[in-house]
Scaffold this active site. Structure first.
Site, PDB file in Angstrom:
ATOM      1  N   HIS A  35     123.986  42.261 -18.035  1.00 59.92           N
ATOM      2  CA  HIS A  35     124.286  43.579 -18.610  1.00 59.92           C
ATOM      3  C   HIS A  35     122.948  44.172 -19.050  1.00 59.92           C
ATOM      4  O   HIS A  35     122.487  43.905 -20.148  1.00 59.92           O
ATOM      5  CB  HIS A  35     125.226  43.442 -19.811  1.00 59.92           C
ATOM      6  CG  HIS A  35     126.546  42.817 -19.492  1.00 59.92           C
ATOM      7  ND1 HIS A  35     127.664  43.558 -19.186  1.00 59.92           N
ATOM      8  CD2 HIS A  35     126.925  41.515 -19.436  1.00 59.92           C
ATOM      9  CE1 HIS A  35     128.689  42.742 -18.952  1.00 59.92           C
ATOM     10  NE2 HIS A  35     128.258  41.494 -19.106  1.00 59.92           N
ATOM     11  N   HIS A  92     132.009  33.050 -16.496  1.00 59.77           N
ATOM     12  CA  HIS A  92     131.731  32.337 -17.752  1.00 59.77           C
ATOM     13  C   HIS A  92     132.880  31.453 -18.240  1.00 59.77           C
ATOM     14  O   HIS A  92     133.479  31.719 -19.281  1.00 59.77           O
ATOM     15  CB  HIS A  92     131.302  33.304 -18.856  1.00 59.77           C
ATOM     16  CG  HIS A  92     132.027  34.620 -18.918  1.00 59.77           C
ATOM     17  ND1 HIS A  92     133.399  34.739 -18.867  1.00 59.77           N
ATOM     18  CD2 HIS A  92     131.552  35.880 -19.051  1.00 59.77           C
ATOM     19  CE1 HIS A  92     133.730  36.010 -18.950  1.00 59.77           C
ATOM     20  NE2 HIS A  92     132.628  36.727 -19.071  1.00 59.77           N
ATOM     21  N   ASP A 143     125.277  35.977 -18.121  1.00 61.15           N
ATOM     22  CA  ASP A 143     125.994  36.978 -18.913  1.00 61.15           C
ATOM     23  C   ASP A 143     125.035  37.556 -19.963  1.00 61.15           C
ATOM     24  O   ASP A 143     125.414  37.786 -21.118  1.00 61.15           O
ATOM     25  CB  ASP A 143     127.238  36.394 -19.569  1.00 61.15           C
ATOM     26  CG  ASP A 143     128.156  37.458 -20.161  1.00 61.15           C
ATOM     27  OD1 ASP A 143     127.966  38.646 -19.850  1.00 61.15           O
ATOM     28  OD2 ASP A 143     129.047  37.103 -20.954  1.00 61.15           O
TER      29      ASP A 143
END
Length: 472
Positions: free
Chosen positions: A90, A264, A337
């Site tokens: 992200h 995840h 992540d």
């Protein structure tokens, strides 16, 4: 042999350190010979030499002569890996750039040996149409020092329009079956079933059961009031919440034949839903993050909300089960992540704080430290962080050290140490839950498309941009 010198000051300033390597004619050097290095690739570690020319791996052989104009790098005692492909980041661009952006986070990526990333769609605006995807690709082309790809986001209302997007432009469809940053939850069962029956690309699912989370949130409020302790996160977003949602996603994939990759994974209970084996022979696969392999719920006491993420960090028993499952082939890829937030956003009380942490700069070092502790071999780390991401998403000519492939490479010194220190962080948010950790390995050099992009002595060494990933 070209002389290496500092750039003349007309490039963009990068932190913490910026130097560009230029030859006597002021041109960035594109030819390197890495001699007598241990190459880790396709299940083997062997001593050899690698020649890089024009952005590609030109030759792999024991004896390669050093011709004029080639920069020779002594790889004796070092290890050369394919550049890490992090398929879950992200970078917060566009719309959330007070936390991070493609420039700052790509600097952190290459400092950590990550040469390619796939960015998630929960930005502002959310990447849910082809026009917004095109805008994001153009933005990354201007900013990113690593290679870049994207997922497009599924919503309750865009399932049909997703299939009209040019599938060569994106890696996968991101499906939120649990709410997280950006609130892209797909809660309509009809939309879910349609997605699983029609998706042209892999579906990457964030799996947490909303009803279970709501129930546990109410219980947490009764127990602790309006400010539960940080460890309540593992209570609220528990293993059962993950299992229920993951079971539903796996069932939908089994019924439809869709290609499903569960993001995840965090709990031992979920592992029962997956099978071991070669990633090329499975249509249901799973990812684990270095954070869930490194931290456990005991770390909430020390690090509080700094280790808060969705799904939550769980018990030491869950962590041990994940480590074993990665080694046994139940888990197929490792991705970070990477989800930066400002420190002041993390330091708020529980219900006002946010989930996610920066991690890309040290993800490879975390995995190498776990190798040192005996959990994995370095060959397994390369398979899960380099080879399998390329295989899973069909990324062309990356993820392996093969003649003719793009020269995305990371040179490691396993005899050196790296102290995680705030002054050396490239993240825009300028913090890490790993600060103070000493790793027994160092990323010495990172090459992106055959260009030396990072050197541990100098930092970021040029401003050459990465490329948009292509898919088979």
């Amino acid at each position: 042999m070209p002389l290496l010198a500092g750039l003349k000051g007309d490039e963009e300033t990068l932190s913490p350190n910026t130097v560009s390597y230029i030859d006597l004619f002021g041109i960035i050097a594109f030819r390197y010979l890495i001699k007598n290095v241990t190459v880790v690739n396709e299940g083997r570690s062997m001593s050899t030499s690698v020649l890089v020319e024009n952005g590609r791996i030109a030759k792999i052989a024991d004896e390669i002569p050093a011709t004029e104009g080639v920069i020779v790098i002594n790889g004796e005692g070092k290890h050369l890996l394919p550049g890490v492909i992090d398929t879950h980041v992200h970078f917060r661009d566009p719309g959330l750039t007070h936390k991070a952006d493609f420039h700052t986070e790509s600097c952190a990526a290459i400092a950590g040996g990550v040469t390619s990333v796939i960015d998630m769609p929960n930005t502002k605006p959310q990447t849910t149409t082809e026009a917004l995807l095109d805008e994001k690709i153009a933005m990354a082309a201007e900013k990113s020092l690593c290679n870049y790809g994207f997922m497009v986001g599924a919503t309750n209302d865009n399932i049909d329009s997703l299939n009209a997007i040019d599938s060569s432009k994106y890696a996968a469809v991101k499906l939120f079956m649990g709410s997280s940053t950006g609130n892209m939850l797909v809660s309509d069962d009809t939309a879910l079933e349609r997605l699983f029956h029609t998706a042209k690309k892999p579906i990457v699912a964030h799996c947490e059961d909303e009803a279970r989370i709501a129930e546990r949130t109410a219980m947490a409020r009764e127990r602790w009031g309006d400010n539960p302790p940080a460890e309540a996160h593992a209570f609220i977003r528990d293993a059962e919440a993950c299992y229920r949602s993951t079971h539903k996603a796996v069932s939908l994939a089994q019924q439809s034949g869709a290609r499903l990759h569960v993001a995840h994974l965090t709990s031992a209970k979920e592992l029962s839903l997956f099978s071991a084996g070669n990633i090329g022979h499975k249509h249901i696969t799973a990812e684990v993050t270095p954070n869930h392999l490194w931290f456990s719920d005991s770390d909430y006491q020390r690090l509080v909300n700094l280790v808060r993420c969705n799904p939550s960090i769980k018990s030491a028993d869950d962590r041990e089960a994940l480590r074993k499952a990665l080694n046994d082939g139940l888990l197929d890829t490792v991705a970070t992540d990477h989800a930066p937030h400002l420190l002041e956003e993390k330091e708020k009380t529980y219900f006002q704080s946010v989930s996610g942490m920066p991690s890309i700069q040290h993800s490879l070092l975390v995995m190498l430290e776990l190798c040192r502790e005996g959990y994995f071999s370095i060959e397994t780390v390369v398979e899960k962080m380099c080879h399998n991401p390329a295989r899973l998403f069909g990324i062309e000519e990356r993820g392996f050290i093969r003649q003719g492939y793009h020269a995305d490479l990371v040179l490691l010194d396993l005899g050196a140490e790296t102290l995680v220190d705030n002054a050396t962080l490239y993240y825009k948010c300028r913090w890490s839950p790993l600060e103070g950790t000493r790793f027994h390995a160092k990323v010495e050099k990172t090459f992106v498309n055959g260009v030396l992009s990072y050197d541990c002595q100098c930092g970021i060494v040029n401003n050459v941009k990465g490329r948009h990933l292509r898919y088979e």
